[in-house]
Write a protein that holds these residues in place. Sequence first.
Motif, short mmCIF file in Angstrom:
data_model
loop_
_atom_site.label_atom_id
_atom_site.label_comp_id
_atom_site.label_asym_id
_atom_site.label_seq_id
_atom_site.Cartn_x
_atom_site.Cartn_y
_atom_site.Cartn_z
N ASP A 63 2.66 -23.59 -21.85
CA ASP A 63 1.45 -23.27 -21.07
C ASP A 63 1.41 -24.02 -19.75
OD1 ASP A 63 0.53 -21.53 -22.99
OD2 ASP A 63 -0.69 -23.00 -24.01
N ARG A 64 2.02 -25.20 -19.74
CA ARG A 64 2.02 -26.01 -18.53
C ARG A 64 3.04 -25.53 -17.51
NH1 ARG A 64 3.00 -32.33 -19.41
NH2 ARG A 64 1.65 -31.79 -21.16
N ASN A 65 4.20 -25.05 -17.99
CA ASN A 65 5.32 -24.74 -17.09
C ASN A 65 5.53 -23.25 -16.86
OD1 ASN A 65 5.88 -27.44 -16.78
ND2 ASN A 65 7.50 -27.50 -18.30
N ASN A 66 4.66 -22.40 -17.43
CA ASN A 66 4.92 -20.97 -17.26
C ASN A 66 4.74 -20.49 -15.83
OD1 ASN A 66 2.13 -21.19 -17.29
ND2 ASN A 66 1.87 -20.10 -19.24
N ALA A 67 4.11 -21.30 -14.99
CA ALA A 67 3.97 -20.91 -13.58
C ALA A 67 5.34 -20.84 -12.91
CB ALA A 67 3.09 -21.91 -12.84
N GLY A 68 6.28 -21.70 -13.34
CA GLY A 68 7.62 -21.68 -12.77
C GLY A 68 8.33 -20.36 -13.06
N ALA A 69 8.16 -19.84 -14.29
CA ALA A 69 8.76 -18.55 -14.63
C ALA A 69 8.02 -17.41 -13.93
CB ALA A 69 8.73 -18.36 -16.14
N VAL A 298 9.79 -38.81 -12.01
CA VAL A 298 10.17 -38.21 -10.73
C VAL A 298 11.60 -37.68 -10.82
CG1 VAL A 298 10.53 -38.60 -8.27
CG2 VAL A 298 8.60 -39.68 -9.42
N ALA A 299 12.48 -38.47 -11.44
CA ALA A 299 13.87 -38.04 -11.60
C ALA A 299 13.98 -36.80 -12.47
CB ALA A 299 14.71 -39.17 -12.20
N LEU A 300 13.01 -36.60 -13.37
CA LEU A 300 13.01 -35.43 -14.25
C LEU A 300 12.20 -34.27 -13.69
CD1 LEU A 300 12.42 -37.25 -17.68
CD2 LEU A 300 14.58 -36.33 -16.83
N SER A 301 11.80 -34.38 -12.43
CA SER A 301 10.94 -33.34 -11.84
C SER A 301 11.65 -31.99 -11.71
CB SER A 301 10.44 -33.79 -10.46
OG SER A 301 11.54 -34.01 -9.58
N PHE A 302 12.99 -31.99 -11.85
CA PHE A 302 13.72 -30.73 -11.83
C PHE A 302 13.26 -29.78 -12.92
CE2 PHE A 302 16.14 -33.57 -14.59
CZ PHE A 302 16.32 -32.77 -15.71
N ASN A 303 12.62 -30.34 -13.96
CA ASN A 303 12.20 -29.55 -15.11
C ASN A 303 11.32 -28.36 -14.71
OD1 ASN A 303 11.40 -28.82 -17.82
ND2 ASN A 303 9.55 -30.01 -17.50
N ALA A 304 10.30 -28.62 -13.88
CA ALA A 304 9.36 -27.56 -13.48
C ALA A 304 10.03 -26.51 -12.60
CB ALA A 304 8.16 -28.16 -12.76
N TYR A 305 11.15 -26.88 -11.96
CA TYR A 305 11.84 -25.97 -11.05
C TYR A 305 13.17 -25.48 -11.64
CZ TYR A 305 8.49 -27.35 -7.46
OH TYR A 305 7.34 -27.57 -6.75
N PHE A 306 13.35 -25.67 -12.94
CA PHE A 306 14.63 -25.33 -13.55
C PHE A 306 15.00 -23.85 -13.35
CE2 PHE A 306 17.93 -25.69 -16.88
CZ PHE A 306 18.45 -26.94 -16.53
N PRO A 307 14.07 -22.90 -13.50
CA PRO A 307 14.43 -21.50 -13.21
C PRO A 307 14.89 -21.30 -11.78
CG PRO A 307 12.39 -21.59 -14.47
CD PRO A 307 12.70 -23.00 -14.05
N THR A 308 14.27 -22.03 -10.85
CA THR A 308 14.67 -21.94 -9.45
C THR A 308 16.08 -22.49 -9.24
OG1 THR A 308 12.37 -22.13 -8.69
CG2 THR A 308 14.09 -22.63 -7.09
#
Length: 487
Positions: A63-69, A298-308
């Motif tokens: 629910d938190r990260n579905n905006a990235g998809a 911060v180093a793990l921030s790639f998570n929200a942009y992983f589809p990108t």
Amino acid sequence: MSSKESIDEEKPVAQYDADGVLVDTDDEFGGVDARRKLERKLLWKLDMRMSILVFIYILNYVDRNNAGAARLRGFEADLHLKGQEFATLLSILYVGYIIMQIPSNMFLNYIGKPSLYLPFCMSIWGTISCLTGVTNNFVGALLTRFFLGFVEAAFFPGAYFLLSKWYKRSELGLRIAILYCGNIISNAFGSLMASGILSGMEGKLGHSAWRWLFYIEGALTIFVALSAIFILPDFPATTKGKWLSDQERALAMKRMEEDAGVGDETETEVGGPTAGLMLALKDWKVWWMALAMTSQVVALSFNAYFPTLSATMGFGPTVSLLLCAPPFAFTAILAFFLSRHSDATGERFWHISISFFVGIIGFVIAISTMNTAARYISLFLMAQSYAGFVVLYAWVANTFPRPPSKRAVALALINAFSQLGNVAGSYVWPSTWGPTYRNSYAICISCAGFAIVLCYVMKLHLQSLNRQLDRVEEEKGVKIKGFRYLV
């Protein structure tokens, strides 16, 4: 807080006789062998009920990260987002998330009913997730994202605290790893679910596919929340029902008393939530751990942009989402085994730092080449750094065993403070830096390296405290070691 104050606060009490001999406390359970059998049964029951937390955490992050998809299927265009507005939608969630964590855990510690409180909050955030699908502009999406974070804040620190009330330090790392695997699996499961919804629901009943993504995932969250009411346990002293016998409940409280060197529940009543807040705020270890976790977040921030980042390999939206699953499936398996080994050896720092360093190697590879195979391998190396982050969570819980009121605040405070890393991380991946994202990866390398340094300093400090505990017990003639910090 001084080192002397830390020693006085954490030392075990009333576990040895005048000659330093461990007192036999197993008579009430029928002796040592009977207790071991009862303890295995208790842990099996606990693990079965606590497993619902993994499913809740999967949905928490979905629910938190579905905006990235949703971004891959017209989310930005339909809401007319410009510039940094999408990054703001990601970061605003963590504002509410940070604000609510400490009050939520203090309230949870006070009422002692996680079986009602956590599912109640979950049903609300599921409803808010559904409402995100009806928004038509930036302001509407901004409000739903803020309140989503506000309500979601109750879950992870609350679940974290709940586990620490039932499991001993030697058992906690593995359980936190299994819980956090819900986060990791959500990246794989969420991508697969999003791929199916986004590819098959476009135009259904006149709605865009990205809107169906929020509707379906929010409704699933509400369903699981209602089920969790009947599955989740409360705390050892407040849990009711026939799933535990009186003897098992007594053993559950006795285990925690032995592990921390003091009775958990009595201290909660005497200290109260405000006393725990003051103890946590005064302990510099809380802030140091919080800073280390923030840097790594911060180093793990790639998570929200992983589809990108997956899309930079040149594939279409559906394939890009499908390619997100394997790196996190691999990470979930690795996190399980790394945490189990960390528990078995009683070692934390090297398990954390080696995983973070391997993640740095992944960032370096991503900076160095645009080769498709190499970049996909780099995604695996980046994702596995979550395994070390899981061990770091266990280390935090081990470092603040008592009193419970302080532990509730400390765990919430550290987790809340670390979310500042997500706020900052939302702006680390602007589209103008793509498709190479070299600047983004450089920031991640710096933050991961800084986190390793902070963890090393904490390791040295805890080793110093352990040596002081050795001297105290040696002076008192205690023959069997009591509480020690894990390093």
